[in-house]
Scaffold this motif. Structure first.
Motif, mmCIF file in Angstrom:
data_model
loop_
_atom_site.group_PDB
_atom_site.id
_atom_site.type_symbol
_atom_site.label_atom_id
_atom_site.label_comp_id
_atom_site.label_asym_id
_atom_site.label_seq_id
_atom_site.Cartn_x
_atom_site.Cartn_y
_atom_site.Cartn_z
ATOM 1 N N SER A 18 0.907 -1.255 0.202
ATOM 2 C CA SER A 18 0.285 0.329 -0.190
ATOM 3 C C SER A 18 0.736 1.747 0.134
ATOM 4 C CB SER A 18 -0.875 -0.159 1.249
ATOM 5 O OG SER A 18 -1.916 -1.325 1.185
ATOM 6 N N TRP A 19 1.370 1.280 -0.978
ATOM 7 C CA TRP A 19 1.955 2.780 -1.637
ATOM 8 C C TRP A 19 1.636 4.615 -1.655
ATOM 9 C CZ3 TRP A 19 7.510 2.671 -1.390
ATOM 10 C CH2 TRP A 19 8.027 1.944 -1.466
ATOM 11 N N PRO A 20 2.453 5.255 -0.793
ATOM 12 C CA PRO A 20 1.036 6.416 -1.018
ATOM 13 C C PRO A 20 0.495 6.530 -2.995
ATOM 14 C CG PRO A 20 2.833 6.979 -0.061
ATOM 15 C CD PRO A 20 2.637 5.394 -0.559
ATOM 16 N N ALA A 21 -1.334 6.762 -2.841
ATOM 17 C CA ALA A 21 -2.016 7.583 -3.478
ATOM 18 C C ALA A 21 -0.584 8.239 -5.411
ATOM 19 C CB ALA A 21 -2.881 7.967 -4.065
ATOM 20 N N ASN A 22 -0.381 9.234 -4.204
ATOM 21 C CA ASN A 22 0.794 9.997 -5.182
ATOM 22 C C ASN A 22 2.331 9.630 -4.624
ATOM 23 O OD1 ASN A 22 2.429 12.342 -6.317
ATOM 24 N ND2 ASN A 22 0.470 13.577 -6.262
ATOM 25 N N LEU A 23 2.733 8.983 -5.555
ATOM 26 C CA LEU A 23 3.973 8.089 -5.497
ATOM 27 C C LEU A 23 5.192 9.903 -5.207
ATOM 28 C CD1 LEU A 23 4.460 4.713 -7.709
ATOM 29 C CD2 LEU A 23 4.163 4.996 -4.597
ATOM 30 N N GLU A 24 4.866 10.643 -5.736
ATOM 31 C CA GLU A 24 5.781 11.725 -5.929
ATOM 32 C C GLU A 24 5.902 12.734 -4.994
ATOM 33 O OE1 GLU A 24 7.625 11.930 -8.767
ATOM 34 O OE2 GLU A 24 7.104 10.537 -9.668
ATOM 35 N N SER A 25 4.367 12.993 -4.051
ATOM 36 C CA SER A 25 4.414 13.964 -3.803
ATOM 37 C C SER A 25 4.254 13.080 -1.978
ATOM 38 C CB SER A 25 3.970 14.965 -3.231
ATOM 39 O OG SER A 25 1.899 14.455 -3.558
ATOM 40 N N GLY A 26 4.150 11.958 -2.157
ATOM 41 C CA GLY A 26 3.031 11.208 -0.357
ATOM 42 C C GLY A 26 4.823 10.503 0.310
ATOM 43 N N ARG A 27 4.274 10.082 1.321
ATOM 44 C CA ARG A 27 6.225 9.117 2.216
ATOM 45 C C ARG A 27 5.729 7.909 2.130
ATOM 46 N NH1 ARG A 27 9.094 13.244 5.493
ATOM 47 N NH2 ARG A 27 9.132 14.623 3.108
ATOM 48 N N ALA A 28 6.998 6.971 2.349
ATOM 49 C CA ALA A 28 6.494 5.654 2.137
ATOM 50 C C ALA A 28 6.083 5.380 3.606
ATOM 51 C CB ALA A 28 7.627 4.765 1.624
ATOM 52 N N THR A 29 5.060 4.029 4.283
ATOM 53 C CA THR A 29 6.145 3.902 5.584
ATOM 54 C C THR A 29 7.269 2.639 5.659
ATOM 55 O OG1 THR A 29 4.554 1.659 4.682
ATOM 56 C CG2 THR A 29 3.180 3.663 5.396
ATOM 57 N N LEU A 30 7.364 2.424 6.919
ATOM 58 C CA LEU A 30 8.023 1.205 7.619
ATOM 59 C C LEU A 30 7.860 0.479 6.764
ATOM 60 C CD1 LEU A 30 11.273 0.618 8.494
ATOM 61 C CD2 LEU A 30 9.543 0.630 10.767
ATOM 62 N N PRO A 31 6.311 -0.457 6.937
ATOM 63 C CA PRO A 31 6.240 -1.516 6.088
ATOM 64 C C PRO A 31 6.225 -1.723 4.829
ATOM 65 C CG PRO A 31 4.038 -1.431 7.293
ATOM 66 C CD PRO A 31 5.563 -0.050 7.570
ATOM 67 N N ASN A 32 6.217 0.023 3.838
ATOM 68 C CA ASN A 32 6.484 -0.501 1.963
ATOM 69 C C ASN A 32 8.261 -0.871 2.086
ATOM 70 O OD1 ASN A 32 4.554 2.361 1.694
ATOM 71 N ND2 ASN A 32 4.952 0.109 1.652
ATOM 72 N N VAL A 33 9.205 -0.199 3.287
ATOM 73 C CA VAL A 33 10.487 -0.241 3.104
ATOM 74 C C VAL A 33 10.833 -1.381 3.261
ATOM 75 C CG1 VAL A 33 12.234 0.631 4.372
ATOM 76 C CG2 VAL A 33 11.059 2.409 3.804
ATOM 77 N N LEU A 34 10.427 -1.472 4.383
ATOM 78 C CA LEU A 34 10.672 -3.614 4.764
ATOM 79 C C LEU A 34 10.369 -4.352 4.122
ATOM 80 C CD1 LEU A 34 9.730 -3.203 8.614
ATOM 81 C CD2 LEU A 34 12.163 -2.670 7.531
ATOM 82 N N GLY A 35 9.621 -4.275 3.652
ATOM 83 C CA GLY A 35 9.266 -5.235 2.008
ATOM 84 C C GLY A 35 9.670 -5.166 1.359
ATOM 85 N N VAL A 36 10.379 -3.770 0.916
ATOM 86 C CA VAL A 36 11.101 -3.930 -0.583
ATOM 87 C C VAL A 36 12.744 -4.497 0.175
ATOM 88 C CG1 VAL A 36 12.648 -1.425 -1.632
ATOM 89 C CG2 VAL A 36 10.461 -1.928 -1.820
ATOM 90 N N LEU A 37 12.655 -3.947 1.434
ATOM 91 C CA LEU A 37 13.863 -4.525 2.644
ATOM 92 C C LEU A 37 13.908 -6.414 1.440
ATOM 93 C CD1 LEU A 37 17.080 -4.473 3.532
ATOM 94 C CD2 LEU A 37 16.170 -4.157 5.440
ATOM 95 N N ARG A 38 13.472 -7.220 2.439
ATOM 96 C CA ARG A 38 13.389 -8.453 2.388
ATOM 97 C C ARG A 38 13.655 -8.772 1.104
ATOM 98 N NH1 ARG A 38 8.427 -9.312 3.698
ATOM 99 N NH2 ARG A 38 7.717 -10.220 1.553
ATOM 100 N N LYS A 39 12.190 -8.188 -0.025
ATOM 101 C CA LYS A 39 12.539 -8.916 -1.273
ATOM 102 C C LYS A 39 13.897 -8.615 -1.739
ATOM 103 C CE LYS A 39 8.037 -8.384 -1.667
ATOM 104 N NZ LYS A 39 6.250 -7.603 -1.941
ATOM 105 N N SER A 40 14.322 -7.711 -1.817
ATOM 106 C CA SER A 40 15.702 -7.229 -2.500
ATOM 107 C C SER A 40 16.427 -8.186 -1.907
ATOM 108 C CB SER A 40 16.443 -5.851 -1.895
ATOM 109 O OG SER A 40 15.365 -5.218 -2.514
ATOM 110 N N ILE A 41 17.096 -8.764 -0.553
ATOM 111 C CA ILE A 41 17.178 -10.140 0.530
ATOM 112 C C ILE A 41 17.740 -11.379 -0.550
ATOM 113 C CG2 ILE A 41 17.914 -10.854 1.942
ATOM 114 C CD1 ILE A 41 17.114 -8.304 4.134
ATOM 115 N N GLU A 42 16.172 -11.473 -0.911
ATOM 116 C CA GLU A 42 16.235 -13.049 -0.983
ATOM 117 C C GLU A 42 16.193 -12.411 -2.788
ATOM 118 O OE1 GLU A 42 11.745 -12.320 -0.242
ATOM 119 O OE2 GLU A 42 11.864 -13.516 0.910
#
Length: 605
Positions: free
Chosen positions: A390-414
């Motif tokens: 669930s990323w911000p509706a406006n990706l250019e002006s919104g802020r990411a959440t920690l679940p957003n970041v951790l999801g990216v981190l986990r998938k990138s490590i995998e």
């Protein structure tokens, strides 16, 4: 020439201590001299590896990370009273984290007329001479002692190690005057070996047969049993045993304020992780009729969310069930049974008693409970994935959440690690108000695969990552997930300098929410509608804005450009920015063997 310092250093090596994290001072001339003698006589080598640490709290946090990963103690050398005080919150962490560490501090000379080698010859010798140096840390130590002579140094050290490595494990503090450490001894005193085998740790204690049977029978007969585990996973051998117990009887497991992996995240009966903030405990607590508490300091907060008053509660702790040795002030749990027992032996005993007492006819209830718990776990996982996506509706002006970041981190490590999984990744979680999120979004499976300090003093994870790397275990990647406040407490200027000096690369994810969220949360817990509830972080003086540090560039500067760093999330397409930055950061650590720091700008407090 050989001195008490020669005996002390050789005794450390003989006892199996491989690393000394040192912050040198004016009380250490004989130690420095003997280390150079060792190098001259040993082709540049010393009996223990010396890790220079330009900050005492960093030194002790390095030692804690090393000991947490290896299960073996490291040593820390610091400087008189001021160095002892500069150990700061790390003293709390090694105590509450039950981490075996040997701390040695020199002390000011006791002579002043030049009558002995080491006599006072600097002005600070008087200022740093205090009546009871060990009193600074005694209430956190398992043992404190003064080394009075080279003739007893080896025995004092062995006693300290024996206590530090016995349940409940923890830190010990030794100290000695400068003249004593300069005392000349014969070579035979240095070569004499005190057998560690004759100074064993206390043998782990098992549950009595009666206790194991009582607990097992209660769990078997329970309609709604619950296991609450906090620190049981500090011994990785406990993880499959707890998984087996939970699986056999379909008992839900909640980890409360965990410091290590209790069961794999994929275990279908793991139903929650809580740090007891507000109403964050599992709904299973209120309805549980039998509760087994394993190695937990705070399984619940009675005034906020107590268990049912009729619940049968059994507490098992590895050596300090009443929190007397670790010196907790007011502490109580309403319980039917309190047990001091090694957690592995205790779980073995309970599992054996379950196998003996489980009778035909109980399977229907267990199977139905298991199906319900598995469905609950699956629904929990679905919601976690939804939060990550669930990323911000406006990706250019919104802020990411920690679940957003951790999801990216986990998938990138995998995707990027050689094993294509998190199986050989170590997560050091110091996210404080966000503590539960790395536990649940990183989905750690391996015993020992995610750790916290076990205490509440901030500033552990950066140095702990260095210590964990020096431990030499088979980690493909070490990741520190740290709040912005904790990052500053961790003395990054010192930690990243050490990382470069000793070639210990790790990835740091800084949760940049603009300040100290914890004080604000505590205030709202007491004054939910007061004046402060309407104030910004800056107004409350808990915010770091509007010009917060660039945390990534602190690491770059401290390491003279060796570390890689980037601030992400303040501008541009946040989803693409985080995916690109974290991918590159992992590549830098894995391929270039350098530290990498991603400063993750999230919604501000």
């Amino acid at each position: 020439m050989y001195t008490t310092s020669s005996v002390f250093l050789q005794s450390l090596a003989n006892a199996g201590i491989t690393h000394i994290f040192a912050n040198w001072g004016s009380d250490h001339p004989a130690l420095l001299e003997d280390l150079q003698r060792q190098r001259a006589e040993g082709n540049g080598k010393t009996g223990c590896q010396i890790v220079t640490c330009p900050n005492e709290m960093v030194a002790l946090s390095c030692a804690q990370g090393f000991a947490q990963v290896t299960g073996k103690p490291a040593a820390v050398i610091i400087h008189v009273d001021v160095g002892t005080q500069a150990l700061a919150g790390a003293i709390h962490n090694v105590d509450r984290g039950r981490t075996p560490v040997i701390i040695y501090a020199g002390a000011s000379p006791f002579s002043s007329l030049g009558e002995m080698r080491g006599s006072r010859n600097e002005w600070i010798g008087s200022l740093q001479d205090i009546p009871d140096q060990a009193a600074i840390v005694r209430q956190y130590m398992r043992y404190t002692s003064q080394i009075d002579s080279g003739k007893v140094a080896a025995h004092v050290l062995q006693r300290a190690l024996q206590i530090a490595t016995s349940h409940p494990k923890g830190p010990v503090y030794l100290w000695s005057r400068r003249e004593v450490m300069e005392e000349e001894v014969d070579l035979s005193a240095v070569q004499a070996k005190v057998s560690s085998a004759k100074w064993p740790s206390i043998e782990p204690t098992a549950l009595s047969e009666k206790a194991a049977t009582t607990i097992a029978t209660a769990l078997i007969k329970a309609q709604s049993p619950l296991i609450i585990a906090s620190h049981s996973g500090r011994d990785p051998k406990s993880v499959p045993l707890l998984t087996k117990l939970s699986g056999t009887l379909a008992i839900p497991v909640v980890t409360a304020c965990p410091s290590a992996v209790a069961v794999p995240f994929s275990h279908p009966y793991l139903v929650g992780v809580t740090y007891l903030n507000g109403s964050s405990h599992s709904h299973h607590l209120a309805k549980a009729d039998v509760i087994l508490v394993l190695d937990s300091d705070v399984p619940w907060i009675p005034g906020i969310q107590p268990p049912h008053p009729d619940a049968r509660v059994f507490v098992v702790d590895s050596g300090d069930a009443l929190k007397t040795i670790s010196a907790v002030g007011h502490w109580h749990i309403d319980a039917e049974m309190m047990c001091n027992a090694d957690i592995v032996l205790a779980l073995e005993g309970i599992n054996a008693a379950v196998a003996t007492n489980l009778v035909a006819g109980s399977n229907d209830l267990v199977q139905q409970r298991g199906a319900d718990l598995a469905a609950e776990h699956d629904e929990w996982l679905r919601k976690l994935e939804q939060l990550e996506d669930s990323w911000p509706a406006n990706l250019e002006s919104g802020r990411a959440t920690l679940p957003n970041v951790l999801g990216v981190l986990r998938k990138s490590i995998e995707q990027q690690t050689p094993s294509r999984s998190l199986a050989r990744t170590l997560i050091l979680n110091e996210s404080i108000t966000n503590y539960p999120l790395p536990w649940i979004h990183m989905r750690t499976e391996a015993p020992g695969g995610q750790l916290t300090s076990g205490g509440s003093a901030l500033g552990w994870s950066l140095a702990a990552a260095v210590g964990a790397q020096l431990a030499g275990r088979d980690h493909e990647l070490i990741v520190s997930i740290v709040g912005d406040g904790s990052y500053m407490f961790g003395v990054p200027s010192s930690a990243f300098w050490i990382a470069r000096r000793y070639d210990t690369p790790f990835l740091t994810i800084v949760i940049n929410n603009g300040g100290w969220k914890a004080p604000r949360q505590s205030m709202l817990g007491c004054h939910p509608t007061g004046y402060g509830s309407r104030a910004s972080g800056e107004e409350l003086s808990v915010g770091f804005g509007p010009n917060s540090p660039d945390y990534s560039q602190i690491a770059v500067a401290a390491s003279s450009g060796w570390a890689w760093g980037k601030r992400v999330g303040a501008t541009g397409n946040v989803k693409e920015a985080f995916e690109d930055a974290i991918t590159e950061a992992i590549r830098v650590v894995l391929e270039e063997r350098r530290c990498a720091v991603v400063d993750c700008v999230l919604e501000s407090i």
